[in-house]
Design a protein around this motif. Sequence first.
Motif, PDB file in Angstrom:
ATOM      1  N   UNK A   1     -17.230  16.545-131.452  1.00  0.00           N
ATOM      2  CA  UNK A   1     -17.159  15.416-132.378  1.00  0.00           C
ATOM      3  C   UNK A   1     -16.005  14.516-131.991  1.00  0.00           C
ATOM      4  N   UNK A   2     -16.279  13.261-131.693  1.00  0.00           N
ATOM      5  CA  UNK A   2     -15.231  12.331-131.327  1.00  0.00           C
ATOM      6  C   UNK A   2     -14.680  11.664-132.575  1.00  0.00           C
ATOM      7  N   UNK A   3     -13.370  11.552-132.642  1.00  0.00           N
ATOM      8  CA  UNK A   3     -12.743  10.994-133.812  1.00  0.00           C
ATOM      9  C   UNK A   3     -12.635   9.485-133.704  1.00  0.00           C
ATOM     10  N   UNK A   4     -13.171   8.788-134.679  1.00  0.00           N
ATOM     11  CA  UNK A   4     -13.048   7.353-134.792  1.00  0.00           C
ATOM     12  C   UNK A   4     -13.013   7.015-136.271  1.00  0.00           C
ATOM     13  N   UNK A   5     -13.036   5.744-136.607  1.00  0.00           N
ATOM     14  CA  UNK A   5     -12.896   5.346-138.002  1.00  0.00           C
ATOM     15  C   UNK A   5     -14.089   5.769-138.846  1.00  0.00           C
ATOM     16  N   UNK A   6     -15.221   6.079-138.210  1.00  0.00           N
ATOM     17  CA  UNK A   6     -16.387   6.507-138.965  1.00  0.00           C
ATOM     18  C   UNK A   6     -16.332   7.986-139.314  1.00  0.00           C
ATOM     19  N   UNK A   7     -15.681   8.792-138.507  1.00  0.00           N
ATOM     20  CA  UNK A   7     -15.677  10.237-138.723  1.00  0.00           C
ATOM     21  C   UNK A   7     -14.363  10.753-139.290  1.00  0.00           C
ATOM     22  N   UNK A   8     -13.311  10.034-139.117  1.00  0.00           N
ATOM     23  CA  UNK A   8     -12.013  10.457-139.644  1.00  0.00           C
ATOM     24  C   UNK A   8     -11.249   9.213-140.051  1.00  0.00           C
ATOM     25  N   UNK A   9     -11.160   8.941-141.360  1.00  0.00           N
ATOM     26  CA  UNK A   9     -10.538   7.694-141.773  1.00  0.00           C
ATOM     27  C   UNK A   9      -9.034   7.713-141.558  1.00  0.00           C
ATOM     28  N   UNK A  10      -8.463   6.533-141.635  1.00  0.00           N
ATOM     29  CA  UNK A  10      -7.040   6.383-141.354  1.00  0.00           C
ATOM     30  C   UNK A  10      -6.182   7.206-142.310  1.00  0.00           C
ATOM     31  N   UNK A  11      -6.624   7.307-143.547  1.00  0.00           N
ATOM     32  CA  UNK A  11      -5.848   8.068-144.528  1.00  0.00           C
ATOM     33  C   UNK A  11      -5.737   9.527-144.117  1.00  0.00           C
ATOM     34  N   UNK A  12      -6.866  10.114-143.719  1.00  0.00           N
ATOM     35  CA  UNK A  12      -6.864  11.510-143.302  1.00  0.00           C
ATOM     36  C   UNK A  12      -6.000  11.705-142.060  1.00  0.00           C
ATOM     37  N   UNK A  13      -6.065  10.752-141.144  1.00  0.00           N
ATOM     38  CA  UNK A  13      -5.263  10.845-139.926  1.00  0.00           C
ATOM     39  C   UNK A  13      -3.772  10.809-140.254  1.00  0.00           C
ATOM     40  N   UNK A  14      -3.388   9.919-141.157  1.00  0.00           N
ATOM     41  CA  UNK A  14      -1.985   9.821-141.560  1.00  0.00           C
ATOM     42  C   UNK A  14      -1.540  11.114-142.236  1.00  0.00           C
ATOM     43  N   UNK A  15      -2.420  11.686-143.070  1.00  0.00           N
ATOM     44  CA  UNK A  15      -2.077  12.948-143.736  1.00  0.00           C
ATOM     45  C   UNK A  15      -1.864  14.056-142.701  1.00  0.00           C
ATOM     46  N   UNK A  16      -2.696  14.069-141.685  1.00  0.00           N
ATOM     47  CA  UNK A  16      -2.545  15.055-140.608  1.00  0.00           C
ATOM     48  C   UNK A  16      -1.198  14.886-139.922  1.00  0.00           C
ATOM     49  N   UNK A  17      -0.831  13.653-139.596  1.00  0.00           N
ATOM     50  CA  UNK A  17       0.448  13.390-138.937  1.00  0.00           C
ATOM     51  C   UNK A  17       1.619  13.893-139.767  1.00  0.00           C
ATOM     52  N   UNK A  18       1.477  13.812-141.086  1.00  0.00           N
ATOM     53  CA  UNK A  18       2.567  14.193-141.982  1.00  0.00           C
ATOM     54  C   UNK A  18       2.562  15.679-142.325  1.00  0.00           C
ATOM     55  N   UNK A  19       1.623  16.419-141.730  1.00  0.00           N
ATOM     56  CA  UNK A  19       1.627  17.865-141.923  1.00  0.00           C
ATOM     57  C   UNK A  19       0.710  18.372-143.012  1.00  0.00           C
ATOM     58  N   UNK A  20      -0.296  17.590-143.383  1.00  0.00           N
ATOM     59  CA  UNK A  20      -1.246  18.015-144.405  1.00  0.00           C
ATOM     60  C   UNK A  20      -2.175  19.079-143.814  1.00  0.00           C
TER      61      UNK A  20
END
Length: 200
Positions: A1-20
């Motif tokens: 699964x390739x990650x792009x704005x359709x499969x992983x929104x920016x909010x989720x990506x930011x949460x991941x960066x912050x350790x969610x």
Amino acid sequence: MNYNKNSLNEFLFVRFQKGDELAFEHIFKASYNQLVGFCLQFVNNREEAKGIAQEAFVNLWLNREKILKITGINAFLYTSAKSACLKHIRHLQVVKKYSDWRLNEIEKQLQIESLDSLDFNSMEYVELYELIQQSIENLPEKSRMVFEKKRFEGKTNREIAEELGITIKSVEANMTRAIKTLKVNLTEYLPLFFVLIILS
């Protein structure tokens, strides 16, 4: 699964960066099987492939703040996994079975981004690996022996009981004690769901 704005929104990506941890779990569940499949093209051993894929996710978690965009997730995972696969091949001295042409074709087909510009420090993973080994060594002797025979040697509870001269219930109790202790030690550094995968 390739990650792009359709499969992983920016909010989720930011949460991941912050350790969610939930965001990381989402990424893991979406990509783990495909990453294992990728590793199998190199190592041809499912257990080895799973171990390498898990190592790549550990590296991703430890370096999450360095991933600057969504597409960098796949780039990081596959580059890390490929590096580990090639290291494994060299270690087994079977790299001659894989021609440069074959390796290049696999890389082109998957169209993996280069991570040359990423400041990746593998020392964090080395330290984590040492922590896991130390945690196992610090287990009570009987629990450690049971855990190692069960997880590393793949023996059944009955086989372990016969080797150690204890009951099957004692084997189960020591295994439970070992996993509980390791969970406590490792969840300070990794998400709980991932610790459970490593110990499974």
